[in-house]
Design an enzyme around this catalytic site. Sequence first.
Site, short mmCIF file in Angstrom:
data_model
loop_
_atom_site.label_atom_id
_atom_site.label_comp_id
_atom_site.label_asym_id
_atom_site.label_seq_id
_atom_site.Cartn_x
_atom_site.Cartn_y
_atom_site.Cartn_z
N ASP A 1 -1.13 -6.42 -0.19
CA ASP A 1 -1.02 -5.75 1.26
C ASP A 1 -2.41 -5.08 1.13
O ASP A 1 -2.89 -3.98 0.85
CB ASP A 1 0.09 -4.93 0.81
CG ASP A 1 0.22 -4.30 2.36
OD1 ASP A 1 -0.13 -5.10 3.02
OD2 ASP A 1 0.68 -3.01 2.21
N GLU B 1 8.37 -4.44 11.28
CA GLU B 1 8.87 -3.41 10.86
C GLU B 1 9.81 -2.01 12.15
O GLU B 1 9.14 -2.02 12.71
CB GLU B 1 7.80 -2.38 9.72
CG GLU B 1 8.62 -0.80 9.36
CD GLU B 1 7.47 -0.42 8.45
OE1 GLU B 1 6.59 -1.50 7.89
OE2 GLU B 1 8.03 0.94 7.96
N ASP C 1 0.66 -1.30 0.35
CA ASP C 1 -0.18 -0.11 -0.15
C ASP C 1 0.45 1.29 -0.05
O ASP C 1 0.20 2.60 -0.14
CB ASP C 1 -1.32 0.26 0.97
CG ASP C 1 -0.44 0.04 2.81
OD1 ASP C 1 0.90 -0.28 2.20
OD2 ASP C 1 -0.52 0.27 3.78
N SER C 2 2.32 0.55 0.29
CA SER C 2 3.08 1.85 0.55
C SER C 2 2.92 2.72 -1.18
O SER C 2 3.29 3.73 -1.48
CB SER C 2 4.74 1.36 0.42
OG SER C 2 4.79 0.64 -0.39
N GLU D 1 -2.08 -5.39 8.62
CA GLU D 1 -1.14 -4.66 9.32
C GLU D 1 -1.12 -4.99 11.15
O GLU D 1 -3.13 -4.94 10.74
CB GLU D 1 -1.24 -3.62 9.37
CG GLU D 1 0.24 -3.28 8.41
CD GLU D 1 0.15 -1.39 8.40
OE1 GLU D 1 -0.21 -0.63 9.13
OE2 GLU D 1 1.10 -1.26 6.73
N LYS E 1 -1.02 -9.79 3.59
CA LYS E 1 -0.32 -9.27 4.17
C LYS E 1 -1.20 -8.11 5.20
O LYS E 1 -1.90 -7.16 3.99
CB LYS E 1 0.99 -8.32 4.03
CG LYS E 1 1.40 -7.39 5.21
CD LYS E 1 2.71 -7.67 4.72
CE LYS E 1 2.76 -5.45 4.82
NZ LYS E 1 2.16 -5.11 5.23
O1 KIV Z 1 2.97 -1.27 1.62
C1 KIV Z 1 4.43 -1.21 1.87
O2 KIV Z 1 5.32 -1.26 1.13
C2 KIV Z 1 4.41 -2.06 3.50
C3 KIV Z 1 6.49 -1.56 3.96
C4 KIV Z 1 6.18 -0.52 4.42
C5 KIV Z 1 6.56 -2.65 4.75
O3 KIV Z 1 3.65 -2.05 4.12
#
Ligand code: KIV
Length: 290
Positions: A91, A190, A52-53, A123, A121
Amino acid sequence: MAEAEKKRVKVSIPSLFAKKERGEKISWLTCYDFPFAQLMDQAGVEMILVGDSAAMTVHGHKGTLPITMDEMISHSKAVVRGAPHCFVIGDMPFMSYQISVEEAIRNAGRFMKEGGCDAIKLEGGRRVTPMVRGIVDAGIPVIGHIGLTPQSSSMLGGARIQGKTAASARALVDDAKALAEAGAFAILLELIPTPVSDAIMKAVPDLLIFGIGAGPVCHGQLVIMHDLIGLFQAFQPKFVKKYVNISEIVERAFEQYVREVKDRTFPAKENEYEIDPKEIGKLKKMLKKA
Ligand code: KIV
């Protein structure tokens, strides 16, 4: 096709665990599009996170919260097309899994069914275990993510190192155990001091542990692709190693292009298409008559 290329098989959960058993470290990068996914696949990167970055690196937002499920699915599809040998993880974006277990399962399912991902993934530690359990029960592999969790960075007081006191490190160990119990097969740590990562790994010895700013002890490392190649210019965390400054190279190329268009050196003779002079002669006559 080279012999080695023909024999390449797709990375899977069993092959990742086999690497852990052998003591072979695992490489993991974020990726959001087809061309970079192709390059990662060709370079032998084992895992890709469609992170999600993307909200920041690709869409230009200040944080990760604004990206939507539909945008994440679109990025996932492009990455999966480009990286047939990599293990691709979707993500879960902010608010795609926090509201209810049912919604978490539905959105995780979209990553698999529409995005073509191999796992998801999300959080959080103990607070997301009902969602982890539900998603795993639906047959979807889950990677947990603890320590600095950017989606809740407002609650954590910004991008701070986590687990710096015995009590907060203990809380991370408890989160890892809860994720393991809920059925996660791996956890991403992280921004955590290395000795705390080590303690977490010992507490959940059956899981794969990945780190981003969590030290070399982890079974594998994750890096945000844009940080590694110098494509994200806003800031650079201490744990990042910039292998190339692609921004500089690309900007020089764009500047040269602008110059060459202005001074007419581009397009050159070799960039032009030919036509038989007789045909041009005929065309001119036609146009004159018309
Ligand atoms: O979205 C992403 O790139 C992440 C990293 C910050 C671990 O979740």
